[in-house]
Structure formats: structure tokens, C-alpha cells
Write an enzyme that holds these catalytic residues in place. Sequence first.
Site, short mmCIF file in Angstrom:
data_model
loop_
_atom_site.label_atom_id
_atom_site.label_comp_id
_atom_site.label_asym_id
_atom_site.label_seq_id
_atom_site.Cartn_x
_atom_site.Cartn_y
_atom_site.Cartn_z
N ASP A 280 102.47 -8.18 -46.73
CA ASP A 280 102.50 -8.43 -48.33
C ASP A 280 101.63 -7.43 -48.89
O ASP A 280 101.30 -6.59 -48.36
CB ASP A 280 101.94 -9.96 -48.71
CG ASP A 280 102.37 -10.49 -49.79
OD1 ASP A 280 103.00 -9.61 -50.67
OD2 ASP A 280 102.06 -11.63 -50.16
C1 BGC Z 1 103.42 -11.71 -53.46
C2 BGC Z 1 104.78 -11.58 -52.70
C3 BGC Z 1 105.61 -10.38 -53.40
C4 BGC Z 1 104.83 -9.35 -53.20
C5 BGC Z 1 105.73 -8.16 -53.89
C6 BGC Z 1 102.90 -10.24 -53.60
O1 BGC Z 1 101.85 -10.13 -54.37
O2 BGC Z 1 102.33 -12.52 -52.60
O3 BGC Z 1 105.46 -12.97 -52.58
O4 BGC Z 1 106.95 -10.70 -52.62
O5 BGC Z 1 103.92 -9.34 -54.06
O6 BGC Z 1 106.06 -8.28 -55.16
#
Ligand code: BGC
Length: 735
Positions: A280
Site C-alpha cells: 500500500d
Molecule cells: C489506500 C489504498 C489505495 C492507495 C492508492 C492508499 O492510501 O490505502 O486503498 O489503493 O492509497 O491510492
Amino acid sequence: MKKLLFIFFISISIFSQKKSFEQRADSVLALMTLEEKVGQLVQYSGGWATGVETGKPTEGSDELIRKGKVGSFLNVVSSKLTGKMQKIAAEESRLKIPLIFGLDVIHGYVSTFPVPLAEASSWNPSLVEKSARMQALEASSAGIHWTFNPMVDIARDPRWGRIMEGSGEDPYLGSQMAAARVRGYQGNDLSANNTILACVKHYAGYGGAEGGRDYNTVDLSERNFRDFYLPPYKAGVEAGAGSLMASFNEIGGVPSSASKFLMTQILRNEWKTDAFVVSDWNSIGELIPHGVAKDLKEAAKLGIESTVDMDMEANAYYSHLANLVREGKIDIKLVDAAVRRVLIAKFKLGLFDDPFKYCNEEREQKTIKSKEIVDATKEVALESIVLLKNEKNLLPLDKKLKSIAVVGYLAKSISDPLGGWSALGDSNDVVSIFDGIKNKIGKDVKINYAKGCKITGNDKSGFNEAINVAKLSDVIIAVVGETRNMSGEASSRATLDLPGVQEDLLKELYKIGKPIVVILMNGRPLTIPWLQENIPAIVEAWYPGISAGSVVADILFGDVNPSGKLTVTFPRYVGQIPIYYNHKNTGRPHDPKNHYTSYYMDLDNTPLYPFGFGLSYTTFEYSNLTLDKKEIKKNESLKVFVDVKNTGTREGKEVVQLYIRDLVGSVTRPVKELKDFKKISLKPGETKHVEFTITPDKLKFYDINMDYVLESGDFQVFVGTNSVDVKETSFQIVE
Ligand code: BGC
């Protein structure tokens, strides 16, 4: 024979195709320098890497691409921009390895569908699959190869704002929705130019955040984790998801992005998937504050060792992986395996064959907001709405009313109905609830609007205007809830009441004594016992997407009969959380005659609305619940039959729900577990004979030795309209 030969050739070709992806990945791998290998494991955001706004890459990223130092971007959109960057990768870099572009297409690219929790409330996996398919059509036309969805985290705590992004509290329903979304995004042929790679996230257990506070510690027993939290991730992987995202949280002391238990043991060894794992956002970097890595270099080492293949935004692999290999601190084989998985995904998408297949501006223009997709947003939203209360059949309303008061900030909002994570969703495309009602009822009905109050804050200065318009009208429609940014990432709440003074406003309107309908717009269960007690009609609209107003109006005025059911329990008060239907019995289940049993002294144990609950404008009657056998062996299946009759005067859809209880196990089992459901449509007076099959697989769980087995003994079977109102029978499994 002909058929057999056909199947044989098909299997050979599928086999050789799979083999050829791997062989082709290996042949590319053999040509790569260490730096180029690391590059494939690096992902930057279009904005972050270059210091400019999302979607506008500058020299910085071009140079990275040219040198093969980046394998993927997120947040770069449009066929033009992705095409420009892809051209550098595919034509100017040494090995011409295509980039893969990812984006959070969670419930739509431009045309916004209802938020995922709402979609799940349709209990209609094929509709949810259709939504994902439509999202893929739109996103793929704009250069997007890969969505960071489905989000399949089980959530039992509505304080957690991200409950909105998932399918609720149940592992069975969550698994159905996970698989449906993967099928929808990836289609039958991942190499087609209108399918996109799915990413099952957030692996794993993210929804178990203590206190419902986002990013907080998760500590679940392995049994609880495997029985309740893990199944939807597995279902997504089994449906063929090409990737997974590691979660932010620690679980049992180990952050996911460094967890060999999650990544190596479960994902690679148990599930045997070659799907690649992306971290993530900066989750590898966060291994430092988690306290398992002293610096970014150590974090990179932990990440790659646990087989997190791609580093989103932490800069850890980019800065340290090559040196870690050169210094002999990590084995190049780990890097090779990760690169191979990423390359295989690129091969599966057909990007090596044609890196520009998603970059067709004409197609993009034709596809975005096409009628087919916009119509689908409405179709899905109509089934997502849940009717929570309808005293004396106040709903549906008569279109010939003389006057209606529409009250509430959210009634005219065109941004909030989009909900969180709405990608390129545009509020100008949204039909507000006010406009939806206005369009529905025609010119002869007078609509009086008043905002009443904002969503947050204590300002009651607009109450009088709202009271006045309400007094002038035959019926009051009040739209209340949360703004779109109150659920989603980093949007945890410690209280779940209607925010601000909205409930006070409702109390004032209620005093007028006119019929009043409340439309809720929110991304999580709210604690609204006063509303349930006093307001005659309550409609849970969630964040319905661009078609919000038309959909709500269709429901309010009875052009469509509501058929959604909750996939998450609504508590009465926050103090009941976690509250979920598939809980254990305890040694002292509540007995009102015995003080020393499990209950709250100041509150009923029961929820405000149970899991699976949702009303219709018609009524259904269940009868003749029978089983084909009362006794089965461990390897046998069992059939369950029930008759469902529409006893009302309107056609309607009903979600017939099947639950079981394993009465005695080597470990404790939940008081109810959803094992199947069917959504059926019934004309007035019509009866349908519904059949379910309970297979041995549906009865398995982790036993006292942590073996996944089925145990003999007595089982109860429940079938009904929600998790509480059920008919009951039983069967036995014998050795
Ligand atoms: C979130 C994810 C997301 C990623 C990319 C993160 O802050 O937890 O769910 O896919 O950002 O945008």
C-alpha cells in the site's frame, strides 16, 4: 468424442498459454540488469514522483522510464498521458518493457456507481459483476490497466470509515462479492483491451483495526482470522485476481508488508498464486514507525523477503534493493521471483504484444459516460437502496400530492452522492435528490426546499425556514447523513450519531405532525434509535453515485420496489460495537431472568437493524422449509427447500437467506453463519420454490488442531428474509 477432443485442445492451449507467459517472462528476465529488475518493482504516483500534479508527468518521470527505473505508475490517467509515457517505455528504454498504469477505480472511473458497501446491499453478485465490468470498460478506454479493487476487508466496526469500501461483515457474502468484482474487472480474457487487472486488498485483516481507528493495530487469533477475515481474499484469488495489495496494519505483531506468514505461507504456499503483490502507499516505509525496521534499507529487505513485489511510493526498493543484492544481504532469487510475477501480469494483459492497446483517444471519448455505462449506474443503485422502515405504508408516496417539503443540505448536494474514492467522478454529472424528486413529480406539485442545517456544527439558524416550508407541505422528505469525506480512508468516527444538529432538526420537523420520510446518505451504519422510534419511513440510500436523484425518486414514488438488504449490522449505540450477527454464543448467553449472563445493564443486546435486513413495498411469506435428508455422511451434500410467496399487492424482489449453526464442535461455532442466498422476483400472489445445496465445503472450519475440516454432529438450518426472522429445521452429519 468431438466434445472431448475440443476440451482437450482447449486445455492444451490454456496450459501452453500459461506456460508461455512464464517462459516469456523468464526470457525477458534473462536479459535484465539488476537495476532494470529493481525498476520493475517500483511504482510511483504520477504526481509524487515528479513534484507536479497528478497526471502531469515531467522530465523527471520520463527519465526514470527511459532508464527502466520504474515499472508502474498510479494516478496517471487518460489515454493520451498514459500513451505518452508508455511510448518512452516501449520505444526508448533498453528492453522496451511496458509500464502498467494503476488507479483506484473503486466504484467507477468517471461514471460513478454506488459505493461498494451499497452495491453489496443489492445481494446481487451478477449486478455487482456488471458494475465492475462497466467500470473496466471506462477505465481501460482511458489507459488504465489495473484497478486497486476489490477491497474485500471484512469490517465489524462501523467506526472504521473504510467499511464503506467493502462488502460488510460476512465472509460468505464478502467472498461472493469479491469474486464477482474480480470477474467483472478481468472479464474472460485479460488480454482484451477492455479488461483490467484486479487487485484484492488490503491483504490482510485491515478491517480489524482496534477501536475502528484507521491504520490502528490489528490483533486477531489465527482461528478468527482464517474463519472470518481471510475467505474473501481467497475468493478473489481463486477468481483469478492478478494482484493483491498488502495492507497498512500489523497483525499479531507483524506488519502485513513484512509478513512471511501472509505473503509466503498463505499466499504462495497455501493458495499457490502467481498474482503479484503491491504494497500500500508507503507501507514499506511505514515498517520504520511500526518498529520492525530501523531504516528504509531494512524496510526494503523485509518487504522483498516477505514477497511484497512492488513498492508503491516508499522509494525503498528504488533506493536500496540493488545494494542489498550487491552486498549479499538478499538473494537475487527473491528479486527475480518478484520481477517474474510482475512481468507475467504484463504478459497476461497483453502489454508486451501491444503496449498501446489501451491508448485510443477515440475509443476513450466514445466510452466515457456512454449510455450503457450510465444506465448501469442507475440499475445498480436501484438495487442498493435499503428500506429500513415503512410504517403504515407511508411509502411509496403518491405522485399527485399537492406539495412536498424537501429538507436538508444533502438533498441539493451534487458532490456527496458520489461518495469517497470516486476517481474522476464529476459532481456535474450527479442528479441531486432534490432534482430527482422534481423531475419525477411534474409541475403541478409544489416543492418547498430548505437546507435546515449543515452536516456538522451547531448552527440552528436555518431551522425556522425548514419548519416553515414543512408546515406548508403535505409531506416532508428530509435528507440527512454524512458528507462524502466522512467515510473512506482516514475517516474514522468515535460517535455514529447523525453528525451536527441534523437529529435536532428532525425532532423539530417531527413535532409538526406531518408525514415525514428520512433519506439517509452515508457510508456506514449510523446509530439512529430515535429515528427508528419516531420517523415513520426511513430509506438508506448510501452514496448512490451519479444517478442518486433519479434512483431515490423511483423508490420514493414506487416506480421501483426496494430490494436491498444490509450487509452490516446497525448498532443502537456505539457501546455495542463490535456487533455482528455471526457471533459466538458464549458460556452465558443472555437470559433476562439471570443477571449473571452476557448483556449490558443499560442497553438491549440486539442491534437496531440486523444483518440481512431490508423491507419491500410488498410482503413475503416463507413456508414448507424442508431438507431432502435428515442425516448425511461427511462427504455428502444436502438440499434445502423453501416456498416463498409474495403476499402483497406489488411485484417485488426478495433475498432468500440460508444460515446454519453447527451446534457442537471441537471449537465454538457462531450462532448463525450465512451459507447461501438467492435473490428472486415474485409477482403478487406468486409462490416460488427455492432450492439450496449445502455442500461439505460450506460446513468446514478450522478445528481444534487448526485443520480445515468438517465435523460430524447436529446442525440447525435457518431460512428467512434476514438473519433474525427465519424458519428453522435441522440435520445431522454422521461418521
Ligand atoms: C489506500 C489504498 C489505495 C492507495 C492508492 C492508499 O492510501 O490505502 O486503498 O489503493 O492509497 O491510492
